[in-house]
Design a protein around this motif. Structure first.
Motif, PDB file in Angstrom:
ATOM      1  N   UNK A   2      -4.549  13.609  -5.597  1.00 47.30           N
ATOM      2  CA  UNK A   2      -3.655  13.917  -4.481  1.00 47.30           C
ATOM      3  C   UNK A   2      -4.379  13.818  -3.143  1.00 47.30           C
ATOM      4  N   UNK A   3      -3.719  13.151  -2.198  1.00 45.38           N
ATOM      5  CA  UNK A   3      -4.262  13.006  -0.859  1.00 45.38           C
ATOM      6  C   UNK A   3      -5.180  11.809  -0.677  1.00 45.38           C
ATOM      7  N   UNK A   4      -5.670  11.247  -1.780  1.00 43.03           N
ATOM      8  CA  UNK A   4      -6.576  10.103  -1.717  1.00 43.03           C
ATOM      9  C   UNK A   4      -6.001   8.887  -2.437  1.00 43.03           C
ATOM     10  N   UNK A   5      -5.587   9.055  -3.659  1.00 42.72           N
ATOM     11  CA  UNK A   5      -4.977   7.963  -4.422  1.00 42.72           C
ATOM     12  C   UNK A   5      -3.505   7.844  -4.037  1.00 42.72           C
ATOM     13  N   UNK A  28      -4.292   7.403  -9.812  1.00 42.70           N
ATOM     14  CA  UNK A  28      -4.643   8.826  -9.813  1.00 42.70           C
ATOM     15  C   UNK A  28      -5.354   9.241 -11.092  1.00 42.70           C
ATOM     16  N   UNK A  29      -6.151  10.278 -10.973  1.00 43.93           N
ATOM     17  CA  UNK A  29      -6.813  10.891 -12.122  1.00 43.93           C
ATOM     18  C   UNK A  29      -5.777  11.245 -13.178  1.00 43.93           C
ATOM     19  N   UNK A  30      -6.035  10.839 -14.415  1.00 42.30           N
ATOM     20  CA  UNK A  30      -5.090  11.052 -15.505  1.00 42.30           C
ATOM     21  C   UNK A  30      -5.576  12.108 -16.485  1.00 42.30           C
ATOM     22  N   UNK A  81       0.836  -1.190   0.000  1.00 48.27           N
ATOM     23  CA  UNK A  81       0.000   0.000   0.000  1.00 48.27           C
ATOM     24  C   UNK A  81       0.876   1.246   0.000  1.00 48.27           C
ATOM     25  N   UNK A  82       0.560   2.178  -0.884  1.00 49.54           N
ATOM     26  CA  UNK A  82       1.334   3.401  -1.034  1.00 49.54           C
ATOM     27  C   UNK A  82       0.602   4.520  -0.304  1.00 49.54           C
ATOM     28  N   UNK A  83       1.225   5.158   0.677  1.00 53.39           N
ATOM     29  CA  UNK A  83       0.523   6.227   1.401  1.00 53.39           C
ATOM     30  C   UNK A  83       0.344   7.465   0.525  1.00 53.39           C
ATOM     31  N   UNK A  84      -0.843   8.050   0.507  1.00 50.84           N
ATOM     32  CA  UNK A  84      -1.040   9.301  -0.233  1.00 50.84           C
ATOM     33  C   UNK A  84      -0.319  10.459   0.448  1.00 50.84           C
ATOM     34  N   UNK A  85      -0.124  11.536  -0.296  1.00 54.16           N
ATOM     35  CA  UNK A  85       0.418  12.757   0.287  1.00 54.16           C
ATOM     36  C   UNK A  85      -0.570  13.324   1.308  1.00 54.16           C
ATOM     37  N   UNK A  86      -0.029  14.073   2.262  1.00 54.65           N
ATOM     38  CA  UNK A  86      -0.885  14.669   3.294  1.00 54.65           C
ATOM     39  C   UNK A  86      -0.538  16.141   3.469  1.00 54.65           C
ATOM     40  N   UNK A 113     -12.963  20.173   3.731  1.00 56.30           N
ATOM     41  CA  UNK A 113     -11.944  21.190   3.441  1.00 56.30           C
ATOM     42  C   UNK A 113     -10.703  21.030   4.307  1.00 56.30           C
ATOM     43  N   UNK A 114     -10.896  20.685   5.570  1.00 58.23           N
ATOM     44  CA  UNK A 114      -9.780  20.623   6.517  1.00 58.23           C
ATOM     45  C   UNK A 114      -9.205  19.225   6.687  1.00 58.23           C
ATOM     46  N   UNK A 115      -9.695  18.253   5.921  1.00 62.99           N
ATOM     47  CA  UNK A 115      -9.155  16.896   6.020  1.00 62.99           C
ATOM     48  C   UNK A 115      -7.723  16.864   5.519  1.00 62.99           C
ATOM     49  N   UNK A 116      -6.997  15.788   5.854  1.00 63.53           N
ATOM     50  CA  UNK A 116      -5.589  15.685   5.473  1.00 63.53           C
ATOM     51  C   UNK A 116      -5.395  15.676   3.966  1.00 63.53           C
ATOM     52  N   UNK A 117      -6.424  15.282   3.213  1.00 66.64           N
ATOM     53  CA  UNK A 117      -6.294  15.236   1.751  1.00 66.64           C
ATOM     54  C   UNK A 117      -6.463  16.616   1.116  1.00 66.64           C
ATOM     55  N   UNK A 118      -7.074  17.566   1.828  1.00 67.36           N
ATOM     56  CA  UNK A 118      -7.263  18.937   1.335  1.00 67.36           C
ATOM     57  C   UNK A 118      -7.741  18.985  -0.121  1.00 67.36           C
TER      58      UNK A 118
END
Length: 766
Positions: free
Chosen positions: A385-388, A425-427, A107-112, A276-281
């Protein structure tokens, strides 16, 4: 007895690398006075621990319950220790990583987004990372966009070219520090540096700030790709960005400093503020307050996409400029977002007035995620970003590792093995060789990182999709074709863990049906392995095929002159005359001739195209520059008006229930001729489609179909339609589901394809 000790070997699976998990385990073990060690393995975390049995039980429980905020513990495997246990009093250590082959996909962690602790340091003049754009810790910062390989260690990231300075090295090695084993750790002495036209660091940032303040457009190297930035309050700058980027009408996303700034620009609910304030922003679509920004930021809609800063660099820009900023993907229309520095300078030279760059490479392309909220349901419209690429569950495990190639628009792909599906991720739209190359690169990278080597490919039926053509390079016996709308509703069902039969409502623009015609307004009775079509919208021709998609007025003419004959008389000429007279008379004659003779007029049962036709008849757009623009205008016109539905009619045709919209469009024209305001007619049209949908579902249930309904397809991005349909179906005491983590639009198709392929493979195995 007091001296009793046990020893265990523990493996923890899930998103447990790059999220502060080893420091978490170290703190737990040390606090419980346990002995042993922890290390990253290839995709998971493993540890050996020894101590009193009660302390070990507490330790295993708290591994999951007290996990760091970015972690996702999916499975803990505890076994007896075969070797010599750690001796009492030897303490607990963090060992170097092991690279042995994983027994499950990694599992690859998303950016935060930047955490509050780092944000305080960023603006603290006494801190050594004061105003350092690349500030991060174990709770925030880049992950998926910097990883080269697993196990996740600094030497296998884009940070390997930045040796730690002594103070950073001390923090990295200190179990009590929140930067303990934070792999992207950096500071102004040892980390990446900003650059602008020969300037570096603060000088570079000041130059970029000055350029934006003067009305310029800058290309900024973001966390997952270049971004184009300008002053959202400067009408000339926004208009120039539209011209240079070749994006005439699609709304821009706007980044603001904090929630107070959000409230000045838009009205929000509690749920929206939470997203809005979640880690994925993500970018969140909100109801704009009138007159706060120039109308060219979000033309044709009262919905504005707002988001909060995601990196230290964004925080600094917004702090120094003290104004909302347009922050949009660094590309021109139909091109992938630039991630390579040389590529960015080539592709964006004619768009940007200057480049704010840095020397940390971007390993993977991740655009900004986009979400909206309907009631209390969060709808992810773009998973990036932040989810995928965090994994999603598969209700039926994939017996073979597989890749799902997705569709054409809003393209994503999915890698699946066992119970986990990694939605890439969205392409963007697979419009040409450049976007296809971006897809192939992303696929190669994610395949390597997850360790999934597909032996089967799921794909759409449409032979013209580049994703289908890509899948056709596989041997035919390894290909699994999945109908477009079955994939849509299967994505919703799979996200919610539904395996058994359900009713699927799939409303979108166009997708190829299993009969070779174009579908888009479909009622299905389905499970994950298969489906049958039980209802649909009436068909209408698309005059000029793709030209009709770009011109809602053509779509309206298609309905007026060629709608499927189901017993409802077409509108009288006196009703259609005001509409046709405002169009080019030569085009009207041409389209009528094409329609009547069936020349280049494929027929479609599409809900999306019906929305286009209604928008065209109401004068809300004769031509569009992005997919869904006419429907957006129609929803915006309806506002919050509540009104009765227009007339509608269901008929039985060829064993299916069919919604005949001719009666609806005739009533729409009658209201228009009677002087009923366009917003009220637009609101009535939404109510009509919702009522017709509820009636189609009601008849399906009466025929013995299940009482679970899955809503999917791009039309359900329309919050007004979604809310109305859901309300009417719930009034029938039905269980109504809609995608949340998985986009309802074509961005969720690949996940649905993976779920269908997994179910079919399981069924074939018996």
């Amino acid at each position: 007895m007091s001296g009793e000790r046990s020893a265990q070997h523990i493996e923890v699976f899930g998103t447990v690398q790059g999220v502060g998990f080893r420091p978490h385990v170290h703190r737990l073990a040390t606090g419980l006075e346990l002995d042993g060690w922890v290390r990253n393995a290839n995709g998971h975390v493993e540890l050996t621990v020894a101590g009193p049995p009660s302390a070990l039980r507490d330790f295993v429980d708290r591994i999951r319950s007290d996990a760091p905020p970015l972690a996702a513990v999916r499975r803990i495997r505890v076994t007896g220790l075969s070797g010599r246990p750690p001796a009492p009093g030897t303490g607990f250590t963090v060992r170097g990583s092991s690279a042995h082959a994983p027994d499950a996909p990694c599992e690859i962690p998303p950016d935060a987004a930047t955490c509050e602790a780092c944000l305080r340091e960023l603006f603290d003049p006494a801190d050594r990372r004061y105003r350092y754009p690349f500030i991060n810790c174990t709770d925030c910062g880049p992950r998926a966009t910097v990883i080269d390989d697993l196990p996740y260690d600094r030497v296998r990231t884009a940070m390997r070219g930045f040796p730690l300075c002594p103070p950073c090295a001390a923090q990295y090695a200190d179990p009590a520090d929140r930067r303990f084993h934070a792999e992207p750790l950096a500071c102004p002495v040892c980390g990446p540096v900003l650059a602008w036209n020969g300037l570096a660091g603060e000088d570079a940032l000041r130059a970029a700030v000055a350029a934006v303040a003067a009305g310029g457009i800058i290309a900024m190297k973001g966390i997952g790709g270049y971004q184009l930035v300008c002053d959202a309050g400067n009408a000339a700058a926004v208009a120039e960005l539209r011209r240079r980027k070749r994006r005439p009408a699609k709304p821009f996303a706007v980044m603001v400093r904090d929630l107070a700034a959000v409230e000045r620009l838009a009205r929000t609910t509690r749920s929206e503020r939470g997203v809005l304030t979640s880690a994925s922003r993500p970018v969140v679509l909100l109801t704009a307050r009138a007159g706060q920004l120039c109308t060219d930021v979000h033309p044709g809609t009262d919905r504005i996409g707002l988001f909060l800063p995601t990196t230290g660099l964004h925080h600094l820009l917004l702090h120094d400029l003290e104004r909302p900023l347009v922050v949009t993907s660094g590309n021109r229309a139909e091109e992938p977002t630039a991630i390579d520095d040389a590529e960015a300078r080539r592709s964006l030279a004619s768009v940007a007035d200057g480049f704010l760059t840095h020397d940390r490479p971007i390993r993977a392309r991740y655009d900004d995620s986009v979400a909206t909220v309907a009631g209390r349901t969060v709808l992810t419209l773009r998973r990036a970003r932040g989810l995928a690429p965090a994994p999603l569950p598969l209700p039926v495990p994939a017996a073979l590792p597989l890749v799902a190639a997705g569709a054409q628009l809003k393209h994503t792909f999915t890698l699946a093995e066992g119970r986990h599906a990694h939605l890439g991720p969205h392409c963007g739209d697979l419009a040409d060789a450049a976007t296809l190359d971006a897809f192939e690169t992303s696929y190669t990278d994610l395949r390597r990182l997850t360790g999934i080597t597909p032996s089967a490919v799921a794909h759409d039926l449409h032979p013209g999709y580049l994703s289908t053509q890509w899948a056709r390079s596989w041997p035919v016996e390894h290909r699994i074709a999945v109908q477009h709308h079955h994939a849509h509703v299967a994505a919703c069902a799979a996200e919610h863990g539904v395996q058994g039969p359900f009713i699927g409502v799939a409303y979108d623009g166009l997708g190829l049906g299993d009969d070779g015609t174009l579908w888009g307004g479909e009622i299905l009775v389905a499970d994950l392995a298969g489906y049958r079509r039980v209802g649909r919208f009436a068909t209408a021709p698309l005059p000029g095929a793709e030209a009709a998609v770009r011109h809602p007025s053509r779509m309206a003419l298609g309905y007026l002159y060629g709608a499927e004959t189901l017993g409802t008389p077409r509108p009288a000429p006196w009703l259609t005359k005001p509409f046709t007279e405002r169009l080019d008379s030569r085009e009207v004659r041409l389209v009528r001739a094409m329609t009547e003779r069936g020349i280049n007029c494929p027929r479609a049962s599409s809900a999306g195209r019906l929305f286009d036709a209604a928008a065209g008849l109401l004068g809300l757009g004769d031509e569009v520059s992005y997919e869904g623009q006419a429907a957006v205008a129609l929803e915006a016109a309806a506002g919050d008006i509540h009104t009765d539905a227009l007339p509608w009619r269901l008929v039985r045709a060829e064993g299916l229930w069919v919604y005949d919209p001719v009666a609806t469009l005739t009533a729409l024209l009658e209201d228009l001729a009677s002087g009923v305001p366009v917003p009220r007619i637009a609101a009535a049209f939404h109510a009509t489609v919702a009522e017709a949908t509820a009636a189609l579902v009601e008849r399906t249930v009466a025929a013995g179909a299940p009482r679970t309904v899955c809503l999917s397809g791009g039309c359900f991005q329309n919050r007004r339609l979604l809310t109305a349909v859901r309300t009417l179906l719930r009034a029938q005491d039905l269980r109504v589901l809609v995608g949340s983590a998985v986009p309802v639009n074509d961005g969720g198709i690949s996940y649905g394809q993976a779920a269908v392929a997994a179910a079919r493979l399981a069924k074939a195995k018996g």
